[in-house]
Write an enzyme that holds these catalytic residues in place. Structure first.
Site, PDB file in Angstrom:
ATOM      1  N   TYR A 143       0.821  -1.214   0.000  1.00  9.06           N
ATOM      2  CA  TYR A 143       0.000   0.000   0.000  1.00  9.06           C
ATOM      3  C   TYR A 143       0.855   1.265   0.000  1.00  9.06           C
ATOM      4  CZ  TYR A 143      -4.727  -1.855   0.893  1.00  9.06           C
ATOM      5  OH  TYR A 143      -5.943  -2.458   0.794  1.00  9.06           O
ATOM      6  N   LYS A 191       2.860 -15.259   2.447  1.00 13.40           N
ATOM      7  CA  LYS A 191       3.067 -15.996   1.198  1.00 13.40           C
ATOM      8  C   LYS A 191       4.565 -16.264   1.087  1.00 13.40           C
ATOM      9  CE  LYS A 191       1.592 -17.688  -2.752  1.00 13.40           C
ATOM     10  NZ  LYS A 191       0.743 -18.893  -2.851  1.00 13.40           N
ATOM     11  N   ASP A 223      -3.191 -18.141   0.456  1.00 14.38           N
ATOM     12  CA  ASP A 223      -4.188 -18.826  -0.392  1.00 14.38           C
ATOM     13  C   ASP A 223      -4.902 -19.910   0.411  1.00 14.38           C
ATOM     14  OD1 ASP A 223      -1.711 -20.086  -0.299  1.00 14.38           O
ATOM     15  OD2 ASP A 223      -1.681 -20.690  -2.407  1.00 14.38           O
ATOM     16  N   ASP A 247      -6.623  -6.833   4.121  1.00 19.33           N
ATOM     17  CA  ASP A 247      -7.741  -6.159   3.438  1.00 19.33           C
ATOM     18  C   ASP A 247      -8.637  -7.206   2.789  1.00 19.33           C
ATOM     19  OD1 ASP A 247      -9.239  -4.026   2.272  1.00 19.33           O
ATOM     20  OD2 ASP A 247      -8.202  -4.421   0.381  1.00 19.33           O
ATOM     21  N   ASP A 251     -12.648  -8.770   4.171  1.00 23.56           N
ATOM     22  CA  ASP A 251     -13.886  -8.745   3.373  1.00 23.56           C
ATOM     23  C   ASP A 251     -14.425 -10.173   3.241  1.00 23.56           C
ATOM     24  OD1 ASP A 251     -13.701  -5.978   2.883  1.00 23.56           O
ATOM     25  OD2 ASP A 251     -14.375  -6.223   0.813  1.00 23.56           O
TER      26      ASP A 251
HETATM   27  C1  IPM Z   1     -10.443  -0.976   4.026  1.00 21.23           C
HETATM   28  C2  IPM Z   1     -10.637  -0.328   2.680  1.00 21.23           C
HETATM   29  C3  IPM Z   1      -9.450   0.563   2.389  1.00 21.23           C
HETATM   30  C4  IPM Z   1      -8.212  -0.322   2.314  1.00 21.23           C
HETATM   31  C5  IPM Z   1      -9.585   1.429   1.117  1.00 21.23           C
HETATM   32  C6  IPM Z   1     -10.838   2.282   1.153  1.00 21.23           C
HETATM   33  C7  IPM Z   1      -8.369   2.291   0.899  1.00 21.23           C
HETATM   34  O1  IPM Z   1     -10.835  -1.289   1.705  1.00 21.23           O
HETATM   35  O2  IPM Z   1     -10.284  -0.232   5.017  1.00 21.23           O
HETATM   36  O3  IPM Z   1     -10.477  -2.192   4.104  1.00 21.23           O
HETATM   37  O4  IPM Z   1      -7.930  -0.920   1.279  1.00 21.23           O
HETATM   38  O5  IPM Z   1      -7.521  -0.415   3.327  1.00 21.23           O
HETATM   39 MG    MG Z   2     -11.079  -3.266   2.478  1.00 21.76          MG
END
Ligand code: IPM
Ligand code: MG
Length: 361
Positions: A143, A191, A223, A247, A251
């Site tokens: 990042y 990884k 993975d 990240d 999700d």
């Molecule tokens: C998160 C989001 C952020 C990230 C984005 C909005 C920059 O997806 O906080 O998970 O990738 O960290």
């Molecule tokens: Mg995110």
């Protein structure tokens, strides 16, 4: 009476709507428990770019730095997602804020509400006893590594993944300390079969683990971790990982809970801390009173717990959320075919229901 100043950054999309509900609840907490919360609003993201061309205006940064904590909504706008050539982007606001406040530790807990197990696409028996927390490194890795640029007349692109031993030690300690108070198991995700940063990660985490003899440490490739989260999610206690893997995996893990609209997070540094739902700006439904405010409300509870040491107040919010769910109230994202129509609530109504249950424990 405790006095605190909270920098409030509603941001984009559904951000302002979910933040409004969290603020309602914080105001009620202040009233019931006799505290004083001062809210200082600031711009960030696409709305800040619109106003003055900068996704993180100076006054926003200053206000966050001097606040006792930051409450954040969401960031992003489809206009920029559809325009990969845009040089100034909303997300830079949040990334710069994380970097400038030194918020290196992102904590993303995942607990399942028993009443919502049917909202998960996974089988009930797989998800109902899941209780894990992801500790995501937040200010390093791909990042932030440089160079990040185009070369070869724009036809080749470079991102750089970079980690120092110091950065890895600091985040590993957060994970091991948390594990002490939990089920004493850390799964470090990397990884290392491919990436040099991951090999340094694995080596360093193993070194740090020597200081924590009561904690069981496992290493797992990312993975495989993605697969294990679906196959056998209850094996995890603390998942420790780097920025981008964290990240993606958070999700993915939100699906276990039934909706990403339920999941809070804390981003913690040496001096500052920021609390935000893990979901995005969800523009499609912005302004429609549909978004689930629970992730933001639980983020506010994390703020009370971690930054203000208000454990009872934090628990009061958690209980109020639980009660509302127990009584069958749902926002659209967590409703199913068994939900009575009159119990499907909008963002505001859900916030009001929860606020109504804020009483001393
Ligand atoms: C998160 C989001 C952020 C990230 C984005 C909005 C920059 O997806 O906080 O998970 O990738 O960290
Ligand atoms: Mg995110």
């Amino acid at each position: 009476m405790i006095k605190k100043t909270i920098a409030v950054l509603p941001g984009d999309g559904v951000g302002p709507e979910v933040i409004e509900e969290a603020i309602k609840i914080l105001k009620n907490i202040a009233k019931v428990f006799g505290h004083e919360f001062m809210f200082e609003y600031g711009l960030i993201g696409a709305c800040a770019i619109e106003k003055n061309g900068n996704p993180l205006p100076d006054e926003t940064l200053v206000s966050c730095k001097k606040s006792d904590a930051v409450l954040f909504g969401a960031i992003g706008h489809p206009k920029y997602d559809l325009d990969p050539k845009a040089i100034i982007r909303p997300e830079q606001g949040l990334l710069q804020l994380r970097k400038k406040l030194g918020l290196y530790a992102n904590l993303r807990p995942l607990k399942i509400f028993p009443e919502l197990v049917n909202s998960s696409p996974l089988k009930r028996e797989k998800v109902f006893c899941v209780d894990l927390i992801v500790v995501r490194e937040l200010t390093g890795g791909i990042y932030f590594g440089t160079p990040q640029k185009r070369i070869n007349k724009g036809n080749t692109a470079i991102d750089t993944c970079i980690y120092s031993r110091k950065e890895i030690i600091r985040i590993a300690k957060v994970a091991f300390e948390l594990a002490i108070k939990r089920r004493k198991k850390v799964t470090s995700v990397d990884k290392a079969n491919v990436l040099e940063t991951s090999r340094l990660w694995r080596e360093t985490v193993s070194d740090v683990s020597n200081q924590y003899p009561t904690i069981e440490l496992h290493h797992m490739f990312v993975d495989n971790a993605a697969m294990q989260l679906i196959k056998n999610p209850s094996q995890f206690d603390v998942i420790l990982t780097e920025n981008m893997f964290g990240d993606i995996l958070t999700d993915e893990s939100s699906v276990l809970a039934g909706s990403i609209g339920l999941l809070p997070s804390a981003s913690i540094g040496e001096k500052n801390a920021l609390y935000e739902p893990i979901h995005g700006s969800y523009h499609k439904n912005a302004g429609k009173n549909i978004a689930n405010p629970i992730a933001t409300i639980l983020s506010a509870a994390m703020m009370l717990r971690f930054s203000f040491k208000m454990e009872i107040e934090a628990r009061t919010i958690g209980n109020a959320v639980q009660q509302v769910i127990k009584r069958g109230f749902r926002t659209a994202d967590i409703a199913d075919q068994n939900t009575q129509k009159e119990k499907i609530l909008g963002t505001k109504e859900m916030g009001e229901r929860i606020t109504g249950l804020i009483k001393p424990l």
